[in-house]
Design an enzyme around this catalytic site. Structure first.
Site, PDB file in Angstrom:
ATOM      1  N   ALA A  48       0.867  -1.177   0.000  1.00  0.00           N
ATOM      2  CA  ALA A  48       0.000   0.000   0.000  1.00  0.00           C
ATOM      3  C   ALA A  48       0.902   1.225   0.000  1.00  0.00           C
ATOM      4  O   ALA A  48       2.102   1.131   0.250  1.00  0.00           O
ATOM      5  CB  ALA A  48      -0.927   0.005   1.218  1.00  0.00           C
ATOM      6  N   GLU A 103       0.908   5.518   1.170  1.00  0.00           N
ATOM      7  CA  GLU A 103       0.203   6.480   2.004  1.00  0.00           C
ATOM      8  C   GLU A 103      -0.039   7.827   1.339  1.00  0.00           C
ATOM      9  O   GLU A 103      -0.014   8.871   2.020  1.00  0.00           O
ATOM     10  CB  GLU A 103       0.999   6.697   3.301  1.00  0.00           C
ATOM     11  CG  GLU A 103       2.368   7.355   3.130  1.00  0.00           C
ATOM     12  CD  GLU A 103       3.526   6.388   2.962  1.00  0.00           C
ATOM     13  OE1 GLU A 103       4.678   6.792   3.192  1.00  0.00           O
ATOM     14  OE2 GLU A 103       3.281   5.231   2.583  1.00  0.00           O
ATOM     15  N   HIS A 136      -1.436   1.108   9.287  1.00  0.00           N
ATOM     16  CA  HIS A 136      -0.099   1.562   8.899  1.00  0.00           C
ATOM     17  C   HIS A 136      -0.187   2.814   8.028  1.00  0.00           C
ATOM     18  O   HIS A 136       0.501   3.810   8.277  1.00  0.00           O
ATOM     19  CB  HIS A 136       0.610   0.437   8.142  1.00  0.00           C
ATOM     20  CG  HIS A 136       2.008   0.742   7.724  1.00  0.00           C
ATOM     21  ND1 HIS A 136       3.114   0.215   8.342  1.00  0.00           N
ATOM     22  CD2 HIS A 136       2.495   1.537   6.722  1.00  0.00           C
ATOM     23  CE1 HIS A 136       4.209   0.661   7.761  1.00  0.00           C
ATOM     24  NE2 HIS A 136       3.862   1.461   6.765  1.00  0.00           N
ATOM     25  N   GLU A 137      -1.043   2.766   7.016  1.00  0.00           N
ATOM     26  CA  GLU A 137      -1.122   3.903   6.088  1.00  0.00           C
ATOM     27  C   GLU A 137      -1.753   5.124   6.742  1.00  0.00           C
ATOM     28  O   GLU A 137      -1.331   6.264   6.506  1.00  0.00           O
ATOM     29  CB  GLU A 137      -1.903   3.499   4.833  1.00  0.00           C
ATOM     30  CG  GLU A 137      -1.352   2.283   4.095  1.00  0.00           C
ATOM     31  CD  GLU A 137       0.143   2.341   3.839  1.00  0.00           C
ATOM     32  OE1 GLU A 137       0.668   3.437   3.590  1.00  0.00           O
ATOM     33  OE2 GLU A 137       0.790   1.282   3.895  1.00  0.00           O
ATOM     34  N   GLU A 152       8.980   4.654   8.266  1.00  0.00           N
ATOM     35  CA  GLU A 152       8.375   3.333   8.111  1.00  0.00           C
ATOM     36  C   GLU A 152       8.397   2.522   9.410  1.00  0.00           C
ATOM     37  O   GLU A 152       7.478   1.755   9.678  1.00  0.00           O
ATOM     38  CB  GLU A 152       9.077   2.565   6.990  1.00  0.00           C
ATOM     39  CG  GLU A 152       8.895   3.167   5.612  1.00  0.00           C
ATOM     40  CD  GLU A 152       7.437   3.240   5.172  1.00  0.00           C
ATOM     41  OE1 GLU A 152       6.566   2.622   5.809  1.00  0.00           O
ATOM     42  OE2 GLU A 152       7.170   3.936   4.176  1.00  0.00           O
TER      43      GLU A 152
END
Length: 974
Positions: free
Chosen positions: A360, A362, A395-396, A418
Site C-alpha cells: 500500500a 500512504e 499503517h497507512e 516506516e
C-alpha cells in the site's frame, strides 16, 4: 559505501544502456504525441495550466535528447538538487489515454505543468527532475518557458534545453541569472508513456465481463513523480499542488485533493471530462496520486471526513469494501486522539488496484492498495486476510501524520517514517479489533523477523549518512526489513522504557512543531527528551545517547546472564561468529540495554546494562529459582543464560509451561535456536526447547518453533537427517492436530480465538508436512470434493495449507484444476492462496511451466512475478529450477521489474536460502560477477547477504549434522 558523488562502471554502463532505451521510447512517443497534437488543433477548451500563457495541446516538434553525461563536477551530474531553487506551488494538468495508439501500440499521457519557485541564490541554471518524459518545443524554441512573477523583474531567456538521463534532470541553461529572493514560473508541455512498469504514472489492466479495462494510476515513492511531470522530486522540496485531469466521460478521476469541479469538455470532437481538484496542503512530491478508472465506491462520513473505498465495480457490488470502510473511521479517530491532531484533509479515499507493486502507499488523501490489502469477503477471505487489511489500513493512516504532515528531510531517515508506522499499526489494529490481542504479534512479525537479517555481518545501521544515499536504487534499497521491522522494534522498546504516556507526549509536540515541514530523527529525540524532563523521569542517559547506540550501529546484542555470579554481559550477536564485520561502529558494538526481567514468574525492577559487563546480585539464584529476561520481548536483543538456568527454564517448560508467559515461551525457542546457530549454546539444547510442544496449544510458541525448524528443513530436506526429523516432528504435532480435531468437532467448526484460528492452520500444515496419514487423507478429500462438485468445502482459514498439500500429493489434474480456479478467482486474496499453492507440486515439469508463466503478465501479474518465483524456490523440488531460471533470465527480470520494484532483495534471498554447499557458493559468487554490469537494484545488499548466509550454512552443517541426526534418532526410538 564511499561518501560523495560517483558513478561506478556498472552504473555508468547501465545508464548508457537505459539512456539509449529511453531515447528510442522518446522518439516513438514523439510520433504519437505529434499525431495527438495535430488532431487537437481545434480544441474548444484551452488546456493551458497556470498563470503562464502557453500553447494548448497543439502541434509539436521535439529535439532529440542528449544522453551523454556531462563531467561529474557539474551540478547536473549530481543526484541531489542544488539549493538555489525552492518550489512553492505547481499547477499540473494531465490527460491519460486509456486506449493504445493504433500505430505504435503505446499508451501515453500528455500534460502541462507550471511550477512557481523562489530563487534563493543567483543562478543561470535550472535543474528539475524529469525521467522518461518527452518535451514539446515551445514558441521560444526551447522545451520550457520561464517568466517572472514580479512584473518589475525580467526573466532571463532559456538558452539550451536538454535531458540528463543518468541523474534524471531536465537541464535548462539560461542566458542570464535568476535573482535571489525573486519568484518565477516555469511552464512545460510534455508526453510520457503510460507503461505497465508499476512506477510513476502507469497503467493497470483487469478484465470485467469479458472486457479489458485500463486504469491510469500512480506510485511515486520514492523517486518516480518525475516520471509523471517535471518536478523538484525530493522530500524536503514541499509545495502545494493544483491537479487537473482530462478523462473519458465514463471514468472517475481522483487525486489527493477533494474534487472542486468536474465538467464536460470537447477536444477535437471528443467528448471528455475535465476534473479539477482542490489545492493540496504543502506536501512532498512522493505523496502525490492521481487515478482515472471506471471504479465505483462506497462511503460514509466520520466527523466531517468523507471516507470512501474504491475498487472494481464487481468487487464493490459484492461487498468486498465493507470491512475496510467499517474499520477506517475508528482507526482514523484513534490516530487523531493518539497524535492530538485533527486529520487535516476533508476526505480519505482508499483504492484497491489490480496492479500495485507495494502493499500500500500512504498518498495523502488517496491511499493506494493491492487488492489483497483492502478487499475482504467473509465467505472467501481468511482470518489472516482480515488481519492484513486492518494492520495495513492502520499503517497507512498512521502515515497521514507521521510521514505526510511531518516528513523526513531525506531518505536516509526512511527508517523513522516506516518503522514508526510499522509499530503503531498494531495500536491502530488493536482498536479496530480489540479481541485479537494483536499487539503481541509484533514479536513474531517484526522483532524475530528482522533479527535474522540484523544478525548478519552485511547488515546496516538504521540511519545512514545523507551523502551515502544518493542514487534512486540506493534509496529503494532502504525499503527493507531493517527500516520497517527493526525501526518498529526499537521504537517499541523506546516507548516501553519511557512509558507510552511520555512517548506520546513527545510525539505530539514534535508533530506540532514540524507540521507541514521536514525533520530529522534527532528532532524526535529532542521532543521526547523534553517530555522526559517535564515528567522528571530518570534514565541512564539522554534519549539521544541511549537511542544512538541502536540507530547508528548495525546489529544488536546478546545479553548473557550468569545466575551463579550475577554477571550480566553483552556482545554483538552474529549468526556466523567467524564472519568479518567491516562496518565501523561509533560505539564499538556496545548498547545501552533496558532489561525487564522476572525471577521465577515474579517481575523485578527494570535493570539497565550500560557497559559491556556488569554485576547485578539480584540476578543470582539458588535452589529451583530461575531468571527470565526481556519480558514481553520489548527489548531488541537476545538473551543467553548459564547452563544451570537453561536447565531450570527447560524444566519449567516441561513441567508447567504456563509459568512462563506465552510471548516469552516463543522467545525462549527463538533465542535458543539462534544462539545455537551462532555456536553460543549446543544445537541439541535448542532442539530440547521443542520437547514440551506436545503439550503446547498456544500459537506464538508453535509459530516460533516452526519458523526455526524451517531452517532445519532448508538444511536437511536433501539429506539423511530428513526422515528422522520428520518422525520427531510428527510425534510432536499430532497431539495438536488431535486437539483441534476435537475442538472443532471433527473440523466442522471454527475456533473462536484469533490466535487459535492461526494455530489450527499450524496443526494441519505441520501434520500434513510430516506425512501424518489422517491429515493427508483429510486435505485430499476436501480438495477432491471441490473438484468433483465445483463447490469449495474448505474453510477460508485452511485453504492455503489444504490447497498446497493436496496439490503436492496430486499431479497434473489437481494442478490444472487449481490453475483454472486461480484464473477465474474474483477475489484477490483467494487468487493469492492458489498462486502460492500452485508452487507446491512435486512435479518438476509443472514447476518449470509455472516459472515460465511468471514472465507472461497475462498469466502472472507483474506485481506477483518475483514472489511467485520465491514460492517455487521454497519447494525443495523447485529450488534448483528457480535458481537456474533466475540466473538464466536475470537481465530480462531486472529490466522488466527493476524500475518499480522493491522486491529484488526478497527474490535473491528467496532463491538462495537453501544454499549450503561449496558448489552453491561458487554459483552465487559467479552470479554476482556475471551480472555486475546489469546490476541488482534494490537487491544489491541481498546478494552479499546470501553469500554470507551460504558460508554460515556450510559451517553449521559441517558442525551440526551428525549431532542433529543422533538427537532425532534418540528422540524417536520406540
Amino acid at each position: 559505501m564511499g561518501k560523495g558523488f560517483y558513478i561506478s562502471k556498472a552504473v555508468g554502463v547501465v545508464g548508457v544502456i537505459l539512456g539509449a532505451g529511453a531515447l528510442a521510447t522518446i522518439i516513438a512517443l514523439s510520433v504519437v504525441y505529434s499525431q495527438e497534437k495535430a488532431k487537437n488543433n481545434n480544441n474548444e477548451v484551452s488546456t493551458t495550466v497556470g498563470p503562464t500563457v502557453g500553447p494548448t495541446f497543439g502541434p509539436t516538434t521535439s529535439k532529440p535528447a542528449v544522453t551523454t553525461p556531462a563531467p561529474s563536477n557539474e551540478a547536473w551530474d549530481k543526484y541531489r538538487l542544488p539549493k538555489s531553487l525552492v518550489p512553492e506551488h505547481y499547477n499540473v494538468k494531465l490527460w491519460p489515454r486509456l486506449t493504445a495508439d493504433p500505430t505504435t501500440g503505446l499508451y501515453i499521457f500528455t500534460g502541462e505543468s507550471t511550477v512557481e519557485f523562489k530563487c534563493t541564490e543567483d543562478t543561470d541554471l535550472i535543474l528539475i527532475h524529469s525521467n522518461k518524459l518527452n518535451y514539446t518545443e515551445l514558441d521560444n524554441g526551447q522545451w520550457a518557458r520561464l517568466s517572472a512573477v514580479n512584473s518589475g523583474v525580467k526573466a532571463p531567456a532559456i538558452k539550451t534545453s536538454r535531458l540528463q538521463p543518468v541523474t534524471q534532470y531536465l537541464v535548462l541553461q539560461l542566458d542570464g541569472k535568476l535573482l535571489k529572493d525573486q519568484w518565477y514560473h516555469l511552464f512545460t508541455d510534455f508526453t510520457g508513456e503510460l507503461a505497465d512498469d508499476l512506477g510513476g504514472f502507469y497503467r493497470s489492466v483487469y478484465m470485467e465481463n469479458g472486457l479489458r479495462k485500463v486504469v491510469a494510476t500512480t506510485q511515486m515513492q520514492p523517486t518516480d513523480a518525475r516520471k509523471a511531470f517535471p518536478c523538484f522530486d525530493e522530500p524536503a522540496m514541499k509545495a502545494t499542488f493544483n491537479i487537473t485531469l482530462i478523462h473519458d466521460p465514463e471514468t472517475v478521476a481522483l487525486s489527493n485533493g477533494a474534487q472542486r469541479e468536474s465538467k464536460p469538455v470537447t477536444i477535437d470532437g471528443k467528448n471528455l471530462k475535465q476534473t479539477d481538484f482542490e489545492q493540496t496542503e504543502k506536501m512532498s512530491t512522493y505523496l502525490l496520486a492521481f487515478i482515472v478508472s471506471e471504479f465505483t465506491s462506497i462511503n460514509n462520513t466520520v466527523d466531517n471526513v468523507l471516507i470512501r473505498i474504491f475498487a472494481r465495480k464487481p468487487a464493490i457490488d459484492a461487498g468486498q469494501g465493507a470491512y475496510a470502510l467499517s474499520k477506517t473511521g475508528p482507526i482514523l479517530k484513534f490516530f487523531e486522539g493518539y497524535y492530538n491532531s485533527s486529520y487535516p484533509l476533508p476526505k480519505s479515499d482508499q483504492i484497491a488496484l489490480p496492479d500495485f507493486n507495494a502493499g500500500a502507499m500512504e498518498n495523502w488523501g488517496l491511499i493506494t492498495y493491492r487488492e489483497t490489502a483492502l478487499l475482504y469477503d467473509e465467505a472467501v477471505s481468511s482470518n489472516s486476510n482480515k488481519e492484513r487489511i486492518a494492520t495495513i489500513i492502520a499503517h497507512e493512516l498512521a502515515h497521514m501524520w507521521f510521514g505526510n504532515l511531518v516528513t523526513l528531510r531525506w531518505w536516509n531517515d526512511l527508517w523513522l517514517n516506516e518503522g514508526f508506522a510499522s509499530y503503531v499499526e498494531y495500536l491502530g489494529a488493536d482498536v479496530a479489533e480489540p479481541d485479537w490481542n494483536i499487539k503481541d504479534l509484533i514479536v513474531l512479525n517484526d522483532v524475530h523477523r528482522v533479527f535474522a537479517v540484523d544478525a548478519l555481518a552485511s547488515s546496516h545501521p538504521l540511519s545512514a549518512k545523507e551523502d551515502d544515499i544518493q542514487r534512486p536504487e540506493q534509496i529503494s534499497e532502504l525499503f527493507d526489513a531493517i527500516s520497517y521491522s527493526k525501526g518498529a522494534s526499537v521504537l517499541r522498546m523506546l516507548s516501553d522504557f519511557l512509558t507510552e504516556d511520555i512517548f506520546v507526549m513527545g510525539l505530539r509536540t514534535y508533530l506540532k512543531e514540524f507540521a507541514f515541514g521536514n525533520a530529522v530523527y534527532t528532532d524526535l529525540w529532542n521532543h521526547l527528551q523534553m517530555a522526559v524532563n517535564a515528567t522528571g523521569t530518570k534514565l541512564p542517559g539522554s534519549v539521544q545517547d541511549i537511542m544512538n547506540t541502536w540507530v547508528l550501529q548495525m546489529g544488536f546484542p546478546v545479553v548473557t546472564i550468569n545466575t551463579t555470579s550475577g554477571e550480566v554481559s553483552q556482545k554483538h550477536f552474529l549468526l556466523d561468529p567467524d564472519s568479518e564485520v567491516t562496518a565501523p561502529s561509533p560505539f564499538n558494538y556496545k548498547w545501552i540495554v533496558p532489561i525487564k526481567w522476572t525471577k521465577t514468574a515474579t517481575a523485578q525492577p527494570p535493570y539497565w546494562l550500560e557497559q559491556k559487563s556488569a554485576t547485578n546480585n539480584e540476578m543470582k539464584t539458588t535452589g529451583v529459582d530461575w531468571v527470565l529476561a526481556n519480558l514481553d520481548v520489548v527489548g531488541y536483543y537476545r538473551v543467553n543464560y548459564d547452563d544451570s538456568n537453561w536447565d531450570k527454564l527447560l524444566n519449567a517448560l516441561s513441567t508447567n509451561h504456563q509459568l512462563i508467559q506465552v510471548i516469552n515461551r516463543a522467545q525462549l525457542v527463538d533465542d535458543a535456536f539462534n544462539l545455537a546457530r551462532a555456536k553460543i549454546i549446543p544445537t541439541v539444547r535448542a532442539l530440547s526447547t521443542t520437547k514440551y510442544l506436545n503439550n503446547e496449544r498456544d500459537y506464538m510458541p508453535w509459530q516460533s518453533a516452526l519458523g526455526n525448524l524451517n531452517f532445519f528443513y532448508l538444511m536437511f530436506d536433501r539429506s539423511e537427517v530428513y526422515g528422522p526429523m520428520q518422525d520427531y516432528l510428527r510425534k510432536q504435532v499430532v497431539p495438536l492436530f488431535d486437539y483441534y480435531k476435537t475442538l472443532t468437532v471433527d473440523w466442522t467448526k471454527v475456533p473462536t480465538g484469533h490466535m487459535d484460528q492461526y494455530n489450527q492452520v499450524n496443526a494441519i500444515s505441520q501434520a500434513c508436512k510430516t506425512g501424518h496419514e489422517e491429515c493427508l487423507t483429510l486435505v485430499k478429500g476436501w480438495f477432491k470434493k471441490w473438484m468433483d462438485t465445483k463447490i469449495n468445502p474448505i474453510h477460508p482459514n485452511l485453504r492455503t495449507t489444504v490447497y498446497c498439500n493436496a496439490i503436492a500429493a496430486g499431479g497434473a489434474k489437481e494442478w490444472d484444476f487449481a490453475w483454472s480456479e486461480f484464473q477465474n478467482a474474483t477475489l484477490a486474496s483467494e487468487a493469492e492462496k492458489l498462486r502460492s499453492a500452485l508452487a507446491c507440486t512435486t512435479q518438476p515439469w509443472l514447476l518449470q511451466r509455472y516459472l515460465e508463466y511468471t514472465l507472461d503478465p497475462d498469466k502472472i501479474r507483474k506485481q506477483d512475478a518475483t514472489s511467485t518465483i520465491v514460492y517455487i524456490a521454497n519447494n525443495v523440488v523447485g529450488q534448483s529450477l528457480a535458481w537456474d531460471f533466475v540466473r538464466d533470465r536475470w537481465s530480462y527480470i531486472f529490466n522488466q521489474y527493476g524500475g518499480g520494484s522493491f522486491s529484488f532483495s526478497n527474490l535473491i534471498n528467496g532463491v538462495t536460502k537453501r544454499f549450503a554447499t561449496e558448489f552453491e557458493l561458487k554459483q552465487l559468487q559467479q552470479f554476482k560477477a556475471d551480472n555486475s554490469e546489469v546490476g541488482f537494484g534494490s537487491g544489491s545488499l541481498a546478494v552479499d547477504q546470501s553469500i554470507e548466509r551460504t558460508i554460515g550454512n556450510m559451517k553449521w552443517i559441517a558442525e551440526n549434522k551428525q549431532n542433529v541426526l543422533n538427537w532425532f534418532l534418540a528422540e524417536t526410538k520406540p
